[in-house]
Design a protein around this motif. Structure first.
Motif, short mmCIF file in Angstrom:
data_model
loop_
_atom_site.label_atom_id
_atom_site.label_comp_id
_atom_site.label_asym_id
_atom_site.label_seq_id
_atom_site.Cartn_x
_atom_site.Cartn_y
_atom_site.Cartn_z
N GLY A 119 0.83 -1.20 0.00
CA GLY A 119 0.00 0.00 0.00
C GLY A 119 0.86 1.24 0.00
N GLY A 120 2.06 1.11 -0.58
CA GLY A 120 3.03 2.20 -0.55
C GLY A 120 2.65 3.41 -1.39
N GLY A 121 1.61 3.28 -2.22
CA GLY A 121 1.15 4.43 -2.99
C GLY A 121 0.02 5.19 -2.32
N GLY A 122 -0.52 4.63 -1.23
CA GLY A 122 -1.58 5.31 -0.50
C GLY A 122 -1.05 6.46 0.33
N PHE A 123 -1.96 7.24 0.88
CA PHE A 123 -1.49 8.45 1.55
C PHE A 123 -0.71 8.13 2.83
CE2 PHE A 123 -5.24 7.92 4.14
CZ PHE A 123 -4.98 8.59 5.33
N ILE A 124 -1.12 7.10 3.57
CA ILE A 124 -0.34 6.72 4.75
C ILE A 124 0.98 6.08 4.33
CG2 ILE A 124 -0.24 5.13 6.71
CD1 ILE A 124 -1.84 7.62 7.28
N GLY A 125 0.94 5.21 3.31
CA GLY A 125 2.18 4.61 2.82
C GLY A 125 3.18 5.65 2.36
N GLN A 126 2.69 6.68 1.67
CA GLN A 126 3.59 7.73 1.20
C GLN A 126 4.14 8.57 2.36
OE1 GLN A 126 4.34 9.09 -2.42
NE2 GLN A 126 4.46 6.86 -2.26
N LYS A 127 3.29 8.88 3.33
CA LYS A 127 3.77 9.63 4.50
C LYS A 127 4.80 8.82 5.27
CE LYS A 127 -0.29 12.57 5.36
NZ LYS A 127 0.39 13.87 5.51
N LEU A 128 4.54 7.53 5.43
CA LEU A 128 5.47 6.67 6.15
C LEU A 128 6.80 6.57 5.40
CD1 LEU A 128 6.06 4.66 8.44
CD2 LEU A 128 4.98 2.89 7.02
N ALA A 129 6.73 6.42 4.09
CA ALA A 129 7.97 6.31 3.29
C ALA A 129 8.79 7.59 3.39
CB ALA A 129 7.61 6.01 1.84
N ARG A 130 8.14 8.73 3.33
CA ARG A 130 8.87 10.00 3.43
C ARG A 130 9.51 10.16 4.81
NH1 ARG A 130 4.31 11.98 0.45
NH2 ARG A 130 3.39 12.85 2.35
N ARG A 131 8.78 9.72 5.84
CA ARG A 131 9.33 9.82 7.20
C ARG A 131 10.55 8.90 7.35
NH1 ARG A 131 7.70 10.74 12.53
NH2 ARG A 131 9.52 10.22 13.83
N LEU A 132 10.46 7.69 6.84
CA LEU A 132 11.60 6.77 6.93
C LEU A 132 12.79 7.29 6.14
CD1 LEU A 132 9.66 3.40 6.61
CD2 LEU A 132 10.95 4.17 8.61
N ALA A 133 12.52 7.90 4.98
CA ALA A 133 13.59 8.47 4.18
C ALA A 133 14.28 9.62 4.93
CB ALA A 133 13.05 8.96 2.84
N ALA A 134 13.48 10.41 5.63
CA ALA A 134 14.04 11.53 6.39
C ALA A 134 14.82 11.04 7.61
CB ALA A 134 12.93 12.48 6.83
N ASP A 135 14.30 10.00 8.29
CA ASP A 135 14.97 9.48 9.48
C ASP A 135 16.25 8.73 9.11
OD1 ASP A 135 12.92 10.53 10.95
OD2 ASP A 135 11.99 8.60 11.47
N GLY A 136 16.17 7.92 8.07
CA GLY A 136 17.34 7.16 7.64
C GLY A 136 17.64 5.92 8.45
N SER A 137 16.87 5.70 9.52
CA SER A 137 17.12 4.53 10.37
C SER A 137 15.80 4.04 10.96
CB SER A 137 18.11 4.86 11.48
OG SER A 137 17.58 5.85 12.36
N LEU A 138 15.83 2.80 11.42
CA LEU A 138 14.66 2.18 12.04
C LEU A 138 15.15 1.09 12.98
CD1 LEU A 138 11.53 1.97 12.16
CD2 LEU A 138 11.67 0.31 10.28
N ARG A 139 14.56 1.01 14.15
CA ARG A 139 14.96 0.03 15.16
C ARG A 139 16.45 0.14 15.51
NH1 ARG A 139 11.69 -4.13 16.36
NH2 ARG A 139 13.46 -5.59 16.57
N GLY A 140 16.95 1.40 15.46
CA GLY A 140 18.32 1.64 15.83
C GLY A 140 19.35 1.23 14.79
N ARG A 141 18.88 0.94 13.58
CA ARG A 141 19.79 0.50 12.52
C ARG A 141 19.56 1.32 11.25
NH1 ARG A 141 19.05 -5.85 11.97
NH2 ARG A 141 20.91 -5.59 10.68
N GLN A 142 20.61 1.53 10.50
CA GLN A 142 20.52 2.29 9.26
C GLN A 142 19.66 1.56 8.24
OE1 GLN A 142 24.33 3.01 7.48
NE2 GLN A 142 23.49 4.01 5.65
#
Length: 325
Positions: A8-31
């Motif tokens: 669902g990466g093209g939906g509005f939540i999927g897109q917001k989540l993808a942009r946030r992850l791109a800005a953060d650059g990390s997840l669960r303490g890992r790049q």
């Protein structure tokens, strides 16, 4: 190093989540080293400091799902679904995507053999019927729609496959998301955004329920925060039931309109008409709108302070003028 998949990466939540992850650059303490977005139409890739792969794929096609998993995935956000109104109108479509597609996503994670983290987007529509008011943690699921039933089956599969160690699941029962950007969709709850989104942009909108209809809601900003938080918690902290009711707010439609007026003035509310729709009413009246999500609060999830914040965040993040600037 972490690889992320968003269905669902093209939906509005999927897109917001993808942009946030791109800005953060990390997840669960890992790049984050790679991200894959899949949807029926090829999603838009955000600018990111790591490779982003976008795929047009139907999750009910197991071979297409397998392609999305190529190279392995460490964290999966499963957001893809046929929404409530469409699943109710077309039973077979809802079963194919919401049930068969979800099983494909889970089975692909299982085949990896390393128990990836999987965040499953469920719905408060799993509650209804004989459920108490308010709904407390541990209440048996009693959905009154096909959509809610399909989501409930997904929750049971998530629990069992986590118990078996096939995946590390976390299921979030989302409240109504308001205010959604974009245009109205086939969700029965679509009006709960359109009666604010359109008037705030100078367009008329109809409300198919009465002013005293209560809504259990969360704004998009907080949905993204909750998805990320769910991915970072230790799976064992969820206990034997990996699925939780998220904290939200319960306000009547009238109270939400009044909140919009306090933020944006009286003109938007004048663009709302109040013509009842029996089909929509029948669906949404079967949902529970008052919940006490004590487990989620203990796990660090939080509720919004007011619907006024939701209005302000829409104007900041998703108003047409912002989107086009």
């Amino acid at each position: 190093m972490t690889k992320v998949l968003i269905t669902g990466g093209g939906g509005f939540i999927g897109q917001k989540l993808a942009r946030r992850l791109a800005a953060d650059g990390s997840l669960r303490g890992r790049q984050i080293t790679a991200m894959t977005l899949i949807d029926l139409a090829e999603p838009k890739a955000p600018e990111a400091p790591f490779p982003v792969r976008t795929l047009a794929a139907d999750i009910s096609d197991a071979s297409a799902v397998a392609q999305a998993y190529e190279g392995g995935q460490d964290v999966i956000f499963h957001l893809a679904a046929v929404v409530s109104g469409a699943a109710e109108a077309d039973f077979d479509l809802g079963m194919r995507v919401n049930l068969d597609g979800t099983l494909n996503i889970f089975q692909a994670a299982r085949r990896q053999g390393d128990s990836p983290v999987l965040v499953y987007s469920s719905s408060c529509a799993v509650h209804g019927g004989e459920a108490p008011d308010p709904v407390t943690d541990g209440v048996e699921l009693n959905p009154q729609t096909s959509y809610g039933t399909q989501k409930a089956i997904g929750e049971l599969l998530l629990n069992d496959m986590s118990r078996k160690g096939f995946l590390d699941g976390r299921g979030l029962r989302l409240p109504t998301i308001s205010i959604r950007p974009g245009r109205p969709n086939a969700a029965a709850s679509s009006f709960m955004s359109s009666i604010f989104r359109e008037p705030l942009q100078g367009e008329p909108a109809n409300c198919p329920v009465s002013r005293d209809y209560p809504v259990w809601h969360l704004p998009p900003r907080m949905i993204v925060e909750h998805l990320l938080h769910a991915a970072t918690i230790d799976g064992a902290d969820f206990g034997p039931n990996r699925n939780i009711n998220l904290p939200g707010r319960t306000d009547t439609v009238g109270e939400m309109v009044d909140a919009m007026t306090r933020v944006a003035g009286p003109e938007p509310a004048k663009l709302i008409t109040w013509n009842a729709d029996p089909v929509i009413e029948k669906i949404v009246m079967g949902w529970r709108q008052r919940l006490l999500p004590e487990k989620a609060v203990r796990l660090g999830f939080r509720a919004p302070d007011s619907f006024e914040d939701s209005v302000r965040w829409f104007l900041e993040d998703d108003h047409r003028d912002v989107a086009q600037s």
